[in-house]
Design a protein around this motif. Structure first.
Motif, PDB file in Angstrom:
ATOM      1  N   ASP A  37      32.673  36.063  43.347  1.00 21.10           N
ATOM      2  CA  ASP A  37      33.167  35.538  44.518  1.00 21.10           C
ATOM      3  C   ASP A  37      33.787  34.350  44.504  1.00 21.10           C
ATOM      4  O   ASP A  37      33.846  33.466  43.505  1.00 21.10           O
ATOM      5  CB  ASP A  37      31.666  35.166  45.253  1.00 21.10           C
ATOM      6  N   TYR A  38      34.747  34.148  45.269  1.00 18.23           N
ATOM      7  CA  TYR A  38      35.694  32.975  45.573  1.00 18.23           C
ATOM      8  C   TYR A  38      35.911  32.538  46.564  1.00 18.23           C
ATOM      9  O   TYR A  38      35.831  33.220  47.747  1.00 18.23           O
ATOM     10  CB  TYR A  38      36.782  33.108  44.687  1.00 18.23           C
ATOM     11  N   PHE A  39      36.481  31.085  46.790  1.00 24.44           N
ATOM     12  CA  PHE A  39      36.788  30.707  48.155  1.00 24.44           C
ATOM     13  C   PHE A  39      37.819  29.809  48.199  1.00 24.44           C
ATOM     14  O   PHE A  39      38.378  29.456  47.243  1.00 24.44           O
ATOM     15  CB  PHE A  39      35.535  30.056  48.792  1.00 24.44           C
TER      16      PHE A  39
ATOM     17  N   THR B  30      38.969  29.335  44.104  1.00 27.00           N
ATOM     18  CA  THR B  30      37.635  28.759  43.336  1.00 27.00           C
ATOM     19  C   THR B  30      36.520  29.589  43.402  1.00 27.00           C
ATOM     20  O   THR B  30      36.222  30.016  44.193  1.00 27.00           O
ATOM     21  CB  THR B  30      37.548  27.107  43.873  1.00 27.00           C
ATOM     22  N   SER B  31      35.937  29.805  41.920  1.00 26.85           N
ATOM     23  CA  SER B  31      34.772  30.495  42.093  1.00 26.85           C
ATOM     24  C   SER B  31      33.593  30.057  42.914  1.00 26.85           C
ATOM     25  O   SER B  31      33.491  28.855  42.877  1.00 26.85           O
ATOM     26  CB  SER B  31      34.556  30.885  40.480  1.00 26.85           C
TER      27      SER B  31
ATOM     28  N   PRO C  23      29.822  26.157  44.937  1.00 29.39           N
ATOM     29  CA  PRO C  23      30.826  26.176  43.877  1.00 29.39           C
ATOM     30  C   PRO C  23      30.567  26.412  42.527  1.00 29.39           C
ATOM     31  O   PRO C  23      29.392  25.978  42.214  1.00 29.39           O
ATOM     32  CB  PRO C  23      31.793  24.895  43.937  1.00 29.39           C
ATOM     33  N   GLN C  24      31.264  27.268  41.698  1.00 30.39           N
ATOM     34  CA  GLN C  24      30.992  27.570  40.351  1.00 30.39           C
ATOM     35  C   GLN C  24      32.157  26.978  39.287  1.00 30.39           C
ATOM     36  O   GLN C  24      33.067  26.774  39.947  1.00 30.39           O
ATOM     37  CB  GLN C  24      30.587  29.176  40.200  1.00 30.39           C
ATOM     38  N   THR C  25      32.072  27.046  38.280  1.00 29.13           N
ATOM     39  CA  THR C  25      33.005  26.580  37.288  1.00 29.13           C
ATOM     40  C   THR C  25      33.760  27.620  36.672  1.00 29.13           C
ATOM     41  O   THR C  25      34.425  27.273  35.610  1.00 29.13           O
ATOM     42  CB  THR C  25      32.361  25.490  36.245  1.00 29.13           C
TER      43      THR C  25
END
Length: 149
Positions: A133-135, A100-101, A107-109
């Protein structure tokens, strides 16, 4: 009586020989190892080669805290690709994960794999240059980054 013992012995020998033939591997050639961008260090820890595109692995047991201490939650945790190339994340863990961005608290979409079942994969093509970036939404210690040149 002797005929029954002889018959049982013969049947037993036939079964043993059959099993020996069935499980014999001397005539079989080993399968070649699959090609990978990953190698093992002397300690047996998965180490990324220079990564310029391709797969990112979510290895086993990263659903528990601690992988962030060795930077092994996503392997590699930072991947560099050219604009127009794709990255495929592969969940090799027995737990659910996501890609997920953004960050867990921001969090981003831009992209979201949703929950990935064990052994699922998620592929995304990056058409614009930048740092992404993501997680994992389920495991906030899991963080990674895609650099698109």
């Amino acid at each position: 009586m002797i005929k029954k013992i002889v018959a049982s012995s013969i049947i037993g020998i036939v079964i043993v020989v059959s099993l020996a033939v069935a499980f014999s591997t001397s005539d079989m050639e080993p399968e070649p190892a699959p090609e990978s961008n990953l190698t093992y260090s002397m300690q047996g820890v998965l180490q990324p080669d220079v990564m310029t595109g391709g797969d990112v692995i979510m290895p086993t047991k990263v659903s528990r805290p601690g992988c962030e201490e060795t930077d092994r939650c996503y392997i590699p945790s930072v991947i560099t690709i050219s604009s127009g190339e794709s990255v495929t994340w592969v969940n090799e863990d027995s737990a659910f994960h996501s890609v997920t961005s953004g960050f867990y608290d921001e969090p981003q979409t831009l992209f979201d794999s949703g929950h990935m079942d064990p052994f699922d994969s998620y592929t995304l093509t990056f058409d614009e240059a930048g740092t992404f970036d993501y997680f994992c939404t389920l495991h906030p210690w899991m963080e990674g980054q895609v650099i698109v040149e």
